[in-house]
Design an enzyme around this catalytic site. Structure first.
Site, short mmCIF file in Angstrom:
data_model
loop_
_atom_site.label_atom_id
_atom_site.label_comp_id
_atom_site.label_asym_id
_atom_site.label_seq_id
_atom_site.Cartn_x
_atom_site.Cartn_y
_atom_site.Cartn_z
N ASP A 1 -4.82 -51.78 -9.11
CA ASP A 1 -5.49 -50.50 -8.96
C ASP A 1 -4.54 -49.43 -8.42
O ASP A 1 -3.65 -49.72 -7.63
CB ASP A 1 -6.68 -50.68 -8.00
CG ASP A 1 -7.46 -49.41 -7.79
OD1 ASP A 1 -8.04 -48.91 -8.76
OD2 ASP A 1 -7.49 -48.92 -6.65
N GLU B 1 -3.27 -49.96 -13.75
CA GLU B 1 -4.05 -48.74 -13.90
C GLU B 1 -3.13 -47.60 -13.46
O GLU B 1 -2.96 -47.34 -12.28
CB GLU B 1 -5.31 -48.76 -13.03
CG GLU B 1 -6.22 -47.58 -13.30
CD GLU B 1 -6.77 -46.92 -12.05
OE1 GLU B 1 -7.60 -46.02 -12.17
OE2 GLU B 1 -6.34 -47.29 -10.94
#
Length: 729
Positions: free
Chosen positions: A406, A459
């Site tokens: 993330d 990401e």
């Protein structure tokens, strides 16, 4: 002085004060036992009574002198308190076993979770005797004192002081501590002030509010049944299909309880979520972070336990069972992993020992303005090991198949979400965080070296070069990268009224300019259906029928476009409201034909995508894609062909992004022959108009779109068609 430091829980070297010892006159034993009224010593091997300990100055310090022993044998303490009598093996006679935890921690990142935290041990002490217990080890280099506290000592921070080592770790082996025991650490900062009780940074199991306690856990107990999956041959994610179903476990489906709803457990999810994923034809599950986190509303993106699956849904064995069942049914498991930041909760990592142990000290590097959270110190060796160890831990102990990392962009750039003067340039005066870049490269190298079947996914929302290229090629080393550009552009386009799409045609075609710069995954994730953005269905313009048709057309375009696929739960049934983490997916909508049709389309797309090599083998190779027509902005029509690795299988994808049908629309093709309709998103079974029921077309020898042959197609409104070339014998 001994009494002072023990009574104030400021003892940093208890092995110098407590346990067995000897001098010229013989041996002695000292024990610090708050609450004890009488203590006797028993020889462990024989049970022989060695004597009563003398209480020192009315304190909790007891002592027994043993002049007849030059070396004190292993012993147990028979302790009498106001609550009764019990026997305990003194932990302070196991100095060597306690220190063993930190001898090799800095040699290998896996040693962090193999040596630190609460490790269950069985010591062979000779005479056919073993001692079972738990070795505790925690990194707190600037603490004045650390004690382990728990149910076993009534959470008394003076009862079990830990020994500080030269490397900054605190250690203690406590006999008799078994799996299931709750514990925390009580720390004093360097000024001697008591800090909030801390959960174990390397704790393997944790409790929820209000205790947030760590729990001793035995990894070896669970017996895995996924040998076939873990030893599979020929797994190549780049040339094989990968359709990912992204799920928030707390809100995929809930069950009624009283006046509200509660979570399903890991085992309950295995029994209902897994069959659904298999039926729908997905290849992988991606789960929003399962690392322990204090606040439901963070969805797991503010973790405090990077080594503990959240206990909201069960214990670690239950989570292993969930993963195990996925593998036995041929489903890979990806988890979101958050190494970018962590929250300030008192029981967590923030100012762990009163200083910035885990986070950068300067808030210009150590504080995240977007999420009001702390940023890890990516340059500190112990923190780097801690983070890499966490990544390896999930792949190792829980058989996880992939880590979706993330907020990578926030790690890469020192000025991420910061204004001028709010960030510190690197040594070259630039905005790249060299320490974070180095960490990510190391993590990826370790993950792929040790777990070749696993994958890492970034990401990352910027144009940082070579995110999904190997480190030896100058890349970050990720296996895949989310294609945030494709997501943003295509959603912006599809949200436009069809009358205006002609002016935004390049938003659909631009992604092919850079489609092979990285190994991309196309994500329609949770971030796109929350915080006022509306559900995927509600992004679509037009009346009820047109909204559904737009969604179906867009979904089929996505599955035809190069790149692996990811869809968040609810997209596949055309959920009408945006995602709410406190409630279930709107499964009741499947009572209606529209939503049944959308769901059936996603099922068909998954199966076609997996069945036909042309749709997945060359997701990351330019040889697998060719434009047929990308310039028809006036009619908002796109046409392209996908090819298999050997180019023998060809599937033509044609999209009509307006509600205007086109009878006899001509499309150029390379080969003469039959063209079978594999998919028509406007088919009546998908709640489409059923404008065309043709199942095949025959090419004509008429040049079109620069091709030697062409077919005339009845192109439905707001629809995507797949046509596969079938050679005429």
């Amino acid at each position: 002085m001994q009494l002072d430091v023990l009574q104030a829980a400021r003892c940093a070297e208890p092995f110098n004060l407590l346990g067995p010892g000897q001098d010229q006159s013989g041996g002695w034993i000292r024990a610090w036992l708050p609450g004890a009224t009488d203590v006797s010593v028993l020889e462990l091997a024989s049970g022989k009574h060695l004597g009563h300990m003398q209480q020192q100055s009315g304190s909790a310090l007891f002592e027994l002198v043993l002049p007849q022993y030059q070396q004190v044998p292993l012993y147990a303490l028979e302790i009498t308190t106001l609550d009764g009598k019990f026997e305990r093996i003194d932990p302070y006679q196991f100095k060597e076993q306690a220190y063993h935890a930190v001898h090799f921690v800095d040699h290998d990142p896996q040693n962090v979770y193999q040596q630190l935290g609460a490790q269950l041990l069985e010591l062979d002490v000779g005479l056919d005797k073993t001692i079972r217990g738990t070795r505790f080890a925690v990194y707190a280099p600037n603490a004045l004192a650390v004690s382990v506290i728990g149910d076993f000592n009534w959470w008394n921070d003076t009862a079990h002081p830990m020994q500080k080592t030269s490397l900054g770790y605190w250690v203690l082996f406590v006999p008799g501590i078994a799996a299931g025991t709750r514990y925390k650490y009580a720390l004093k900062d360097r000024q001697g002030n008591s800090l909030p009780h801390k959960a174990d940074p390397v704790g393997f199991q944790a409790e929820q509010y209000p205790s947030h306690a760590s729990v001793v856990y035995e990894h070896a107990k669970y017996i895995w049944q996924d040998e076939a999956w873990m030893s599979r041959q020929g797994w190549d994610p780049y040339h094989q299909p990968m359709s990912i179903y992204e799920v928030h476990l707390g809100s995929w489906r809930r069950k009624l309880s009283g006046n509200g709803s509660v979570f399903l457990s890991y085992r309950e999810l295995a029994s209902v979520l897994l069959p659904y994923v298999v039926e729908m034809g997905y290849t992988h599950l991606e789960i929003l972070p399962v690392s322990e986190h204090p606040f439901d509303g963070s969805w797991g993106y503010q973790p405090v336990g990077l080594f503990a699956p959240t206990s909201r849904f069960g214990n670690p064995d239950d989570f292993k069972y969930f993963v195990d069942q996925c593998h036995q049914h041929g489903i890979g498991v990806i988890i979101d992993w958050v190494p970018a930041h962590f929250p300030e909760d008192g029981h967590g990592l923030a100012r762990f020992d009163g200083t910035h142990v885990y986070e950068y000290e300067d808030p210009r590097k150590g504080w995240h303005p977007d999420w009001d959270s702390c940023i890890y110190d990516f340059g500190k060796n112990e923190v780097r090991q801690f983070l890499v160890a966490s990544a390896l831990y999930w792949l190792d102990k829980f058989h996880i198949d992939g880590l979706r990392v993330d907020a990578v962009a926030s790690m890469l750039y020192l000025d991420y979400s910061r204004k001028d003067g709010e960030w510190i340039p690197n040594v070259d005066g630039g905005n790249h965080n060299y320490e974070a870049i180095s960490l990510l490269r190391w993590m990826n190298e370790e993950a792929y070296r040790r777990f070749p079947l696993a994958m890492t996914i970034a990401e990352e929302s910027t144009s940082f070069a070579k995110v999904s290229r190997p480190v030896f090629e100058g890349g970050l080393g990720f296996g895949f990268k989310w294609n945030m550009g494709w997501m943003h552009d295509s959603l912006h386009y599809i949200a436009k009224d069809p009358a205006y799409r002609r002016y935004h045609h390049n938003e659909l075609t631009f992604s092919m300019v850079y489609a092979y710069d990285e190994s991309f995954i196309l994500p329609i994730s949770h971030d796109e259906v929350v915080h006022g953005k509306g559900s995927l269905l509600r992004k679509m313009p037009g009346d009820e029928w047109q909204q559904a048709a737009n969604l179906r057309c867009y979904a089929a375009f996505m599955y035809g476009h190069p790149g692996k696929k990811l869809n968040f739960m609810g997209n596949e049934i055309g959920q009408s409201s945006e995602w709410n983490h406190d409630s279930s997916v709107q499964w009741h909508l499947l009572d209606y034909d529209k939503h049944q049709g959308i769901q059936l389309l996603y099922q068909s797309l998954n199966r076609l995508y997996c069945q036909y090599p042309a749709l997945h083998q060359c997701d990351h190779a330019a040889t697998g894609f060719e434009w047929v027509d990308h310039q028809n902005s006036e009619q908002s029509i796109l046409a392209f062909v996908r090819k298999s690795l050997d180019s023998r299988q060809k599937i033509y994808v044609i999209c009509n992004f307006t509600p205007v049908p086109h009878q006899g629309f001509r499309m150029g093709v390379t080969d003469a022959g039959h063209y079978k309709v594999l998919l028509n998103s406007d088919d009546a079974q998908y709640w489409g108009s059923g404008y065309s029921d043709k199942v095949a077309y025959i090419s004509e020898q008429q040049t079109w779109h620069g091709k030697p042959h062409s077919v005339q197609i009845d192109l439905p409104p707001l629809a995507t068609l797949y046509l596969i070339y079938e050679q005429i014998d």
